[in-house]
Write an enzyme that holds these catalytic residues in place. Sequence first.
Site, PDB file in Angstrom:
ATOM      1  CG  HIS A   7      -0.295  -0.182   2.525  1.00  0.00           C
ATOM      2  ND1 HIS A   7       0.629   0.688   3.039  1.00  0.00           N
ATOM      3  CD2 HIS A   7      -0.405  -1.183   3.434  1.00  0.00           C
ATOM      4  CE1 HIS A   7       1.033   0.263   4.214  1.00  0.00           C
ATOM      5  NE2 HIS A   7       0.443  -0.883   4.472  1.00  0.00           N
TER       6      HIS A   7
HETATM    7  P1  TYD Z   1      -1.623  -2.536   7.900  1.00  0.00           P
HETATM    8  O1  TYD Z   1      -1.221  -1.102   7.930  1.00  0.00           O
HETATM    9  O2  TYD Z   1      -2.372  -3.038   6.715  1.00  0.00           O
HETATM   10  O3  TYD Z   1      -0.329  -3.452   8.109  1.00  0.00           O
HETATM   11  P2  TYD Z   1       0.942  -3.654   7.164  1.00  0.00           P
HETATM   12  O4  TYD Z   1       1.278  -2.328   6.567  1.00  0.00           O
HETATM   13  O5  TYD Z   1       1.984  -4.179   8.058  1.00  0.00           O
HETATM   14  O6  TYD Z   1       0.602  -4.672   6.151  1.00  0.00           O
HETATM   15  O7  TYD Z   1      -2.445  -2.800   9.218  1.00  0.00           O
HETATM   16  C1  TYD Z   1      -2.924  -4.079   9.554  1.00  0.00           C
HETATM   17  C2  TYD Z   1      -4.195  -3.899  10.384  1.00  0.00           C
HETATM   18  O8  TYD Z   1      -3.922  -3.211  11.604  1.00  0.00           O
HETATM   19  C3  TYD Z   1      -5.264  -3.114   9.657  1.00  0.00           C
HETATM   20  O9  TYD Z   1      -6.523  -3.703   9.957  1.00  0.00           O
HETATM   21  C4  TYD Z   1      -5.204  -1.756  10.295  1.00  0.00           C
HETATM   22  C5  TYD Z   1      -4.726  -2.029  11.698  1.00  0.00           C
HETATM   23  N1  TYD Z   1      -3.907  -0.950  12.266  1.00  0.00           N
HETATM   24  C6  TYD Z   1      -4.411  -0.177  13.299  1.00  0.00           C
HETATM   25  O10 TYD Z   1      -5.558  -0.370  13.775  1.00  0.00           O
HETATM   26  N2  TYD Z   1      -3.633   0.813  13.825  1.00  0.00           N
HETATM   27  C7  TYD Z   1      -2.382   1.069  13.344  1.00  0.00           C
HETATM   28  O11 TYD Z   1      -1.685   1.995  13.850  1.00  0.00           O
HETATM   29  C8  TYD Z   1      -1.884   0.276  12.257  1.00  0.00           C
HETATM   30  C9  TYD Z   1      -0.517   0.521  11.673  1.00  0.00           C
HETATM   31  C10 TYD Z   1      -2.678  -0.726  11.752  1.00  0.00           C
END
Ligand code: TYD
Length: 150
Positions: free
Chosen positions: A56
Amino acid sequence: MPNTPPTPSPRIIQLPRIYDPRGSLSLVEECRQVPFPIARVYWIYDVPAGEERGAHSHRELHQLLVAVAGSFDIELFDGFSTERHTLNRPFTGLHLQPGVWSKMTNFSSGCVVMSIVSAPYDEAEYIRDYEEFLQIAAANGPILNPAKPQ
Ligand code: TYD
């Protein structure tokens, strides 16, 4: 995805290392080693072998990523050029700018990734749709190598 990183990358930030016989200590300070105001810190761990994370981009968010334990690979793409980095030192940060698509792979066993970021969590701030990312990237122009001719 085409192409090659400049070396050394301006995105790699070497953090202070304070070592003595008792061990080592590294640190970040807001607006010094971390080139933005710090609003949030989160960390990723227990990543199963073979899993990928990220895939992303962000509209406004700046991040500094540090492999505080273990190692992982990260691929960056701004719609124009690609960079690949391996983070494997607790004193080395990668500054990830808004508008750059990132994908994290090859997490080692025991890897812990600390992510220091510039804003509170806001799902609306993510760009998760790759087609939307490509459109925004084309409008933004090059971010990773802004001086490079297109
Ligand atoms: P995501 O940002 O998609 O993880 P990565 O970049 O490691 O693949 O986040 C995973 C899940 O966690 C998504 O449902 C959003 C949640 N999340 C939060 O609730 N708070 C946060 O600060 C972060 C970074 C993620």
